[in-house]
Design a protein around this motif. Sequence first.
Motif, PDB file in Angstrom:
ATOM      1  N   ASP A 125      73.298 -68.217  42.743  1.00 55.28           N
ATOM      2  CA  ASP A 125      74.448 -67.670  43.442  1.00 55.28           C
ATOM      3  C   ASP A 125      75.576 -67.331  42.466  1.00 55.28           C
ATOM      4  N   HIS A 126      75.219 -67.119  41.177  1.00 53.18           N
ATOM      5  CA  HIS A 126      76.235 -66.932  40.151  1.00 53.18           C
ATOM      6  C   HIS A 126      77.027 -65.648  40.376  1.00 53.18           C
ATOM      7  N   LYS A 127      78.309 -65.779  40.190  1.00 57.82           N
ATOM      8  CA  LYS A 127      79.180 -64.608  40.208  1.00 57.82           C
ATOM      9  C   LYS A 127      80.256 -64.785  39.153  1.00 57.82           C
ATOM     10  N   ARG A 128      80.825 -63.732  38.722  1.00 62.26           N
ATOM     11  CA  ARG A 128      81.853 -63.759  37.693  1.00 62.26           C
ATOM     12  C   ARG A 128      83.098 -64.438  38.224  1.00 62.26           C
ATOM     13  N   VAL A 129      83.563 -65.510  37.492  1.00 62.19           N
ATOM     14  CA  VAL A 129      84.747 -66.255  37.891  1.00 62.19           C
ATOM     15  C   VAL A 129      85.901 -65.850  37.000  1.00 62.19           C
ATOM     16  N   LEU A 130      87.016 -65.546  37.599  1.00 62.29           N
ATOM     17  CA  LEU A 130      88.194 -65.149  36.837  1.00 62.29           C
ATOM     18  C   LEU A 130      88.918 -66.394  36.333  1.00 62.29           C
ATOM     19  N   ALA A 131      89.203 -66.427  35.031  1.00 63.25           N
ATOM     20  CA  ALA A 131      89.938 -67.550  34.435  1.00 63.25           C
ATOM     21  C   ALA A 131      90.384 -67.145  33.041  1.00 63.25           C
ATOM     22  N   SER A 132      91.464 -67.753  32.585  1.00 66.02           N
ATOM     23  CA  SER A 132      91.948 -67.472  31.231  1.00 66.02           C
ATOM     24  C   SER A 132      91.046 -68.171  30.215  1.00 66.02           C
ATOM     25  N   PRO A 133      91.067 -67.714  28.936  1.00 63.46           N
ATOM     26  CA  PRO A 133      90.255 -68.395  27.907  1.00 63.46           C
ATOM     27  C   PRO A 133      90.564 -69.887  27.796  1.00 63.46           C
ATOM     28  N   ALA A 134      91.861 -70.261  27.926  1.00 63.40           N
ATOM     29  CA  ALA A 134      92.231 -71.681  27.809  1.00 63.40           C
ATOM     30  C   ALA A 134      91.622 -72.505  28.930  1.00 63.40           C
ATOM     31  N   VAL A 135      91.619 -71.934  30.153  1.00 66.91           N
ATOM     32  CA  VAL A 135      91.029 -72.652  31.286  1.00 66.91           C
ATOM     33  C   VAL A 135      89.522 -72.768  31.106  1.00 66.91           C
ATOM     34  N   ARG A 136      88.887 -71.696  30.613  1.00 64.51           N
ATOM     35  CA  ARG A 136      87.442 -71.726  30.392  1.00 64.51           C
ATOM     36  C   ARG A 136      87.074 -72.803  29.353  1.00 64.51           C
ATOM     37  N   GLN A 137      87.864 -72.879  28.275  1.00 64.34           N
ATOM     38  CA  GLN A 137      87.572 -73.873  27.234  1.00 64.34           C
ATOM     39  C   GLN A 137      87.745 -75.288  27.765  1.00 64.34           C
ATOM     40  N   ARG A 138      88.812 -75.493  28.561  1.00 63.62           N
ATOM     41  CA  ARG A 138      89.029 -76.833  29.114  1.00 63.62           C
ATOM     42  C   ARG A 138      87.900 -77.220  30.053  1.00 63.62           C
ATOM     43  N   ALA A 139      87.465 -76.261  30.898  1.00 64.66           N
ATOM     44  CA  ALA A 139      86.363 -76.551  31.810  1.00 64.66           C
ATOM     45  C   ALA A 139      85.088 -76.866  31.038  1.00 64.66           C
ATOM     46  N   LYS A 140      84.854 -76.143  29.933  1.00 63.26           N
ATOM     47  CA  LYS A 140      83.676 -76.393  29.114  1.00 63.26           C
ATOM     48  C   LYS A 140      83.717 -77.791  28.508  1.00 63.26           C
ATOM     49  N   ILE A 144      82.557 -78.844  33.383  1.00 64.20           N
ATOM     50  CA  ILE A 144      82.731 -78.336  34.742  1.00 64.20           C
ATOM     51  C   ILE A 144      82.275 -76.880  34.815  1.00 64.20           C
ATOM     52  N   ASP A 145      81.481 -76.571  35.828  1.00 69.40           N
ATOM     53  CA  ASP A 145      81.097 -75.184  36.105  1.00 69.40           C
ATOM     54  C   ASP A 145      82.207 -74.560  36.937  1.00 69.40           C
ATOM     55  N   LEU A 146      82.835 -73.500  36.424  1.00 70.88           N
ATOM     56  CA  LEU A 146      83.964 -72.879  37.119  1.00 70.88           C
ATOM     57  C   LEU A 146      83.583 -72.383  38.501  1.00 70.88           C
ATOM     58  N   LYS A 150      87.269 -74.579  43.549  1.00 71.35           N
ATOM     59  CA  LYS A 150      87.934 -73.753  44.559  1.00 71.35           C
ATOM     60  C   LYS A 150      89.316 -73.371  44.045  1.00 71.35           C
ATOM     61  N   THR A 151      89.683 -72.118  44.259  1.00 73.45           N
ATOM     62  CA  THR A 151      90.966 -71.622  43.760  1.00 73.45           C
ATOM     63  C   THR A 151      91.992 -71.606  44.867  1.00 73.45           C
ATOM     64  N   ALA A 152      93.252 -71.758  44.467  1.00 72.31           N
ATOM     65  CA  ALA A 152      94.344 -71.766  45.448  1.00 72.31           C
ATOM     66  C   ALA A 152      94.715 -70.360  45.895  1.00 72.31           C
ATOM     67  N   GLU A 153      94.556 -69.367  44.992  1.00 75.61           N
ATOM     68  CA  GLU A 153      94.962 -68.002  45.347  1.00 75.61           C
ATOM     69  C   GLU A 153      94.229 -66.993  44.484  1.00 75.61           C
ATOM     70  N   ASP A 154      94.054 -65.820  44.945  1.00 71.53           N
ATOM     71  CA  ASP A 154      93.519 -64.603  44.307  1.00 71.53           C
ATOM     72  C   ASP A 154      92.217 -64.793  43.538  1.00 71.53           C
ATOM     73  N   GLY A 155      91.492 -65.896  43.772  1.00 67.64           N
ATOM     74  CA  GLY A 155      90.193 -66.091  43.151  1.00 67.64           C
ATOM     75  C   GLY A 155      90.219 -66.446  41.685  1.00 67.64           C
ATOM     76  N   ARG A 156      91.383 -66.579  41.073  1.00 68.46           N
ATOM     77  CA  ARG A 156      91.485 -66.920  39.644  1.00 68.46           C
ATOM     78  C   ARG A 156      91.669 -68.430  39.499  1.00 68.46           C
ATOM     79  N   VAL A 157      90.821 -69.044  38.624  1.00 66.90           N
ATOM     80  CA  VAL A 157      90.922 -70.488  38.377  1.00 66.90           C
ATOM     81  C   VAL A 157      92.035 -70.756  37.377  1.00 66.90           C
ATOM     82  N   ARG A 158      92.963 -71.618  37.789  1.00 68.23           N
ATOM     83  CA  ARG A 158      94.069 -71.987  36.915  1.00 68.23           C
ATOM     84  C   ARG A 158      93.959 -73.477  36.570  1.00 68.23           C
ATOM     85  N   HIS A 159      94.813 -73.934  35.632  1.00 74.67           N
ATOM     86  CA  HIS A 159      94.807 -75.348  35.252  1.00 74.67           C
ATOM     87  C   HIS A 159      95.061 -76.250  36.457  1.00 74.67           C
ATOM     88  N   SER A 160      95.939 -75.816  37.358  1.00 72.72           N
ATOM     89  CA  SER A 160      96.218 -76.626  38.544  1.00 72.72           C
ATOM     90  C   SER A 160      94.986 -76.773  39.419  1.00 72.72           C
TER      91      SER A 160
END
Length: 411
Positions: A125-140, A144-146, A150-160
């Motif tokens: 069910d993979h789909k492209r997740v929107l996130a900044s490089p810093a968030v991607r590195q922290r998740a890695k 954590i698989d981004l 769940k995102t709070a708004e606009d589908g972009r994963v933020r630190h919060s």
Amino acid sequence: MGGGEGIAEAEIVAWHVKVGDVVEEDAALADVMTDKATVEMTAPVAGKILQIAGEPGEMIAIGSILAVFETEGDAERAPEPTPALEVAPNEAAQVVKPDPVPAPVEAKPEPKDEPKPEPVVARADHKRVLASPAVRQRAKDLGIDLADVKTAEDGRVRHSDLDAFLSYNAGGGYRPAGGARVDEQVKVIGLRRRIVENMAASKRAIPHFTYVEEIDVTKLEELRADLNATRGAKPKITMLPLLITAICKMLPQFPMINARYDDEANVVTRSGAVHLGMATQTDGGLMVPVIRNAEGRNVWQLATEIVRLADAARTGKVTLAELSGSTLTITSLGPLGGIATTPVINRPEVAIIGPNKVVERPVFRDGQVVAAKLMNLSISCDHRVVDGWDAASFVQALNRLLETPALLFVE
């Protein structure tokens, strides 16, 4: 280098100089060890160090060259080794001439491995997740698989969003237990190597058995508190001198406990005097200084000697004579004593006693539940010399003395 009688070799523990150093007369050259005694060797002359005997951990023969110096006026002639160093009897260090060091061989650079691409795991069910490089590195870093966040708004994963995910999944193993550390190799030399050799020899040669008994030390602790309340300038009394007093009082009835076993001669020597080894933890490892003729000392004298020997061991001032000749050893971890211990016998002795931690627990006494201070006492014995019945009977005799401490001071 000269040595004490019967000492054939010693171990280099540490060098204080290196080849090329210029030193003054009596400057520290190296620490060497024999029979658990570490001796600092000093320079017999002033000069430049041209050669040293070996690396830390190497064994060297008594009488061999420790270092070669170039002294003033030697520059125009071939250097000669200084005379063999001398040390006081029973404080010998050992040294051997080092093997020739081969000329270094220039290593050819090895071809570097080309970096290999990391495998990519596809999700159904993979789909492209929107996130900044810093968030991607922290998740890695957190594993954590981004796509799971769940995102709070606009589908972009933020630190919060990551913070919220971690809060709800704190038990899911996403928080790292700690940072990665590199492997560390520690060379086993000096006192640590002696401990390794002695403990291994003891376990190989001696069939150990351990007996543990619980002792009510409530009255003994009350006595100890009274003694300390009126001690004046005398040293503070711990549990140890009281236990040693009980041990010395009972050993004449159990002479097989206070003995040494000569494996080669097949002879057991039951000692009349109690030379009590006291296992002491130091920065360099475990040492066992000896309380001589413990049976002839009162609790205050025992407390004084315990403090003196422990301090000498921890500061490196203990002598070889103070580390040898024990007939029975006591080992205590103090407040870390745990429920029970199975101590290893200090060969060639045949027994070792281990008091454990004092704890307060409810017990039944005369039909009432009361608070009592309890301590487990362990003893390990050499089954070739000491029977289980003897060990149990000895500990039960100690139990009677310690639970009725007035008996410690009567004939």
